[in-house]
Structure formats: structure tokens, C-alpha cells
Design an enzyme around this catalytic site. Structure first.
Site, PDB file in Angstrom:
ATOM      1  N   SER A 144       0.837  -1.201   0.000  1.00 35.90           N
ATOM      2  CA  SER A 144       0.000   0.000   0.000  1.00 35.90           C
ATOM      3  C   SER A 144       0.877   1.258   0.000  1.00 35.90           C
ATOM      4  O   SER A 144       1.650   1.463  -0.925  1.00 35.90           O
ATOM      5  CB  SER A 144      -0.962  -0.052   1.184  1.00 35.90           C
ATOM      6  OG  SER A 144      -2.021   0.858   1.020  1.00 35.90           O
ATOM      7  N   ASP A 239      -9.804  -4.774  -4.789  1.00 33.03           N
ATOM      8  CA  ASP A 239      -9.215  -3.572  -4.210  1.00 33.03           C
ATOM      9  C   ASP A 239      -9.536  -2.361  -5.081  1.00 33.03           C
ATOM     10  O   ASP A 239      -9.427  -2.423  -6.306  1.00 33.03           O
ATOM     11  CB  ASP A 239      -7.701  -3.787  -4.121  1.00 33.03           C
ATOM     12  CG  ASP A 239      -6.969  -2.687  -3.389  1.00 33.03           C
ATOM     13  OD1 ASP A 239      -7.603  -1.732  -2.916  1.00 33.03           O
ATOM     14  OD2 ASP A 239      -5.725  -2.796  -3.289  1.00 33.03           O
ATOM     15  N   HIS A 269      -7.935  -5.330  -0.589  1.00 36.57           N
ATOM     16  CA  HIS A 269      -6.763  -4.665  -0.036  1.00 36.57           C
ATOM     17  C   HIS A 269      -6.404  -5.272   1.321  1.00 36.57           C
ATOM     18  O   HIS A 269      -7.291  -5.599   2.113  1.00 36.57           O
ATOM     19  CB  HIS A 269      -7.089  -3.178   0.127  1.00 36.57           C
ATOM     20  CG  HIS A 269      -5.908  -2.296   0.318  1.00 36.57           C
ATOM     21  ND1 HIS A 269      -5.068  -1.946  -0.707  1.00 36.57           N
ATOM     22  CD2 HIS A 269      -5.422  -1.677   1.427  1.00 36.57           C
ATOM     23  CE1 HIS A 269      -4.120  -1.148  -0.253  1.00 36.57           C
ATOM     24  NE2 HIS A 269      -4.308  -0.978   1.047  1.00 36.57           N
TER      25      HIS A 269
END
Length: 297
Positions: A144, A239, A269
Site C-alpha cells: 500500500s 481492491d 486490499h
């Protein structure tokens, strides 16, 4: 009267910090021993605390080294959330892993985290012999926000020419900080990342909208990708960040960068932390085995 972006970000830190440190019980790899030590690196944006993970079995020659940047939207500073990944990679790839506790917002805004991430990596590359790792065999990666920082480190390394990572791991990265998060669609009704949360992250990290198109903030908007290190790009089917990750993988490939791109189906995610367990384990193992190959002699 609405709360300021800084106050909103502090609230997210308090609310999500503990939650993000929780890893699915079956992804903790409790059977892998932990050999760690503390390290502090001086950077152009202040000292940075790091945790060094050593492979469980000692090696005759200095081991290669992997630098890990955790996620958290540039706001949540919890490097321990990646403990399971760091231990697994150290054991499976046979490398030293350095988990970086970089500065987060709103306390420290862009470019502090980028400066720290690059300076730590450059220090690791230059200071191998005294610390028991081979700085010439180095890779970087993250999840991320940490994957965004990975891309920034690799761009800066290419442009400065001080060191060359053998691999970059881009896992579920935010790569376009200019687009309205509401336009980033998911295949499921309630994905983990909400537009409101993503706006809080971006406003805290890069308060000036003029900075958001900079290639160190939005690597997916850059058109000069040639010469970057080989990449493992991981995206999650459900995601909101999946599309920009897929696009970045294609753009790297078109620029002549060797790319391994894997879309994990049916997951959202942060699945490498929360599960589903089979896909989470498979993704972490893919990172470790790709690193082992890239960092080999």
C-alpha cells in the site's frame, strides 16, 4: 464546522493503529523463529528507527538485504504489522530484512517519508560489511503506502545512480494521488478502502494539491519508467487500487522493465494481513521466492 484534515488524520491514527497491527492468526507464521535487533539510521529528514530481521540460519557469506516499508495510508505508523512478512521473507529468501519505521502524517508531511525511505535504503546499500549484509544485493518493497514509497525510492535511485535495487515489490499500491477516490471502483459493495478514508490519507500526506501529480507522489502518472529495477507487482481483484496497479505493471513492461504481475482473485486490499489465508500465504510466498531468485549470486 468540519474537522481539519490533520485532526481527521490523527483520529484515523488512533482508530486504525491497533486494528492494523492485528494479523490473521493463521498468517502469523509462529513456527518461524524471530532474530531481530534495533537499528537507527540518520537521514535528511531526521533519525529513523528500523528493525533488522536476520535469517534463522547463519550463512558463511554476508546475506543479501531486503528493505520493507509498511502500509497505513502514510498516516498509520505501525511497522510491526509486517512482522509476519519480514520473518517469513528472512527465513525463506535467506536475506536480512530491514523494516523501516518512516515518518507519517499529519505530524510529518510529504516529502519527509520519501526522503527517509530513500536515505535509509542508500545507507543500507553503503554500510553492508559492518552490519553483516551484502549491500550490493539489495531489494526494496512494501504494501500500500509502503509500495508507493518503494516506487519513489527506485525512481530516486535510478536518477541519482548511487545504488541499483535488484527487485522492487509493489503490493497494492496507491499510484495516482490526483484522481478522486470515488472514481476508483471495486467489484464488491463494501471494499476495505472507502473514498472518505482515502481522501483523509491524501490530504494529510500531501496537503498541497499541486504536489499530488509529482512522480514521487503519483508514480503511476510518470511517463519515464525506463531503467527502473525489475518489479513484482501484486494487485487484489476487489481492491479500489487494483486498476492503477495493473496499469502501472503494464507501463513498466512497456518501458522495458522486467515485470512479474499477479492479480489475486477474490481478495481485497490488505489480504496479506487479514486473509483469506490461502491467498495471503501464496502472495507472501511469491514475494519471498521472487526475492530469493533476484538476490541470488
Amino acid at each position: 464546522m468540519p474537522f481539519s484534515p490533520g485532526i481527521q488524520a490523527r483520529a484515523v491514527q488512533l482508530l486504525l493503529g491497533r486494528v492494523m497491527s492485528r494479523v490473521h492468526a493463521d498468517l502469523r507464521f509462529t513456527d518461524i523463529p524471530k532474530r531481530t535487533e534495533a537499528l537507527q539510521v540518520e537521514t535528511g529528514a531526521g533519525p529513523v528507527a528500523c528493525t533488522v530481521y536476520r535469517p534463522p540460519a547463519a550463512t558463511e557469506a554476508p546475506a543479501p538485504v531486503y528493505i520493507n516499508f509498511h502500509g497505513g495510508g502514510f498516516v498509520v505508523g505501525r511497522p510491526e504489522q509486517d512482522d509476519h512478512i519480514c520473518r517469513y521473507i528472512a527465513a525463506t529468501a535467506g536475506c536480512v530484512v530491514i523494516n523501516v519505521d518512516y515518518a507519517v502524517s499529519p505530524q510529518r508531511r510529504y516529502p519527509a517519508a520519501v526522503t527517509q525511505a530513500y536515505d535509509v535504503t542508500a545507507w543500507v546499500a553503503e554500510n553492508g560489511p559492518a552490519n553483516g549484509w551484502d549491500g550490493a544485493r539489495l531489494a526494496v518493497g512494501g504494501h500500500s503506502a509502503g509500495a508507493n514509497l518503494t516506487a519513489a525510492v527506485c525512481r530516486t535511485a535510478r536518477d541519482r545512480g548511487a545504488f541499483t535495487p535488484r527487485l522492487q515489490i509493489i503490493d497494492s499500491a496507491p499510484l495516482d494521488q490526483t484522481a478522486d477516490p470515488a472514481t476508483k471502483r471495486s467489484l464488491i459493495a463494501k471494499p476495505l478502502l472507502t473514498p472518505q478514508l482515502m481522501r483523509i490519507f491524501t490530504a494529510a500526506y500531501v496537503p498541497d494539491p499541486a504536489d499530488r501529480a509529482h512522480p514521487l507522489v503519483s508514480p503511476g502518472l510518470a511517463d519515464d519508467l525506463a531503467g527502473l529495477p525489475p518489479a513484482l507487482v501484486i494487485t487484489a481483484e476487489n481492491d479500489r487500487l487494483r486498476d492503477e496497479g495493473d496499469t502501472y505493471a503494464k507501463a513498466l513492461e512497456a518501458a522495458g522493465v522486467p515485470v512479474t504481475h499477479r492479480v489475486f482473485e477474490g481478495v481485497d486490499h490488505y489480504f496479506t494481513h487479514t486473509g483469506p489465508v490461502p491467498e495471503g500465504k501464496e502472495a507472501i510466498d511469491l514475494m519471498a521466492t521472487t526475492l530469493r531468485t533476484a538476490l541470488g549470486d
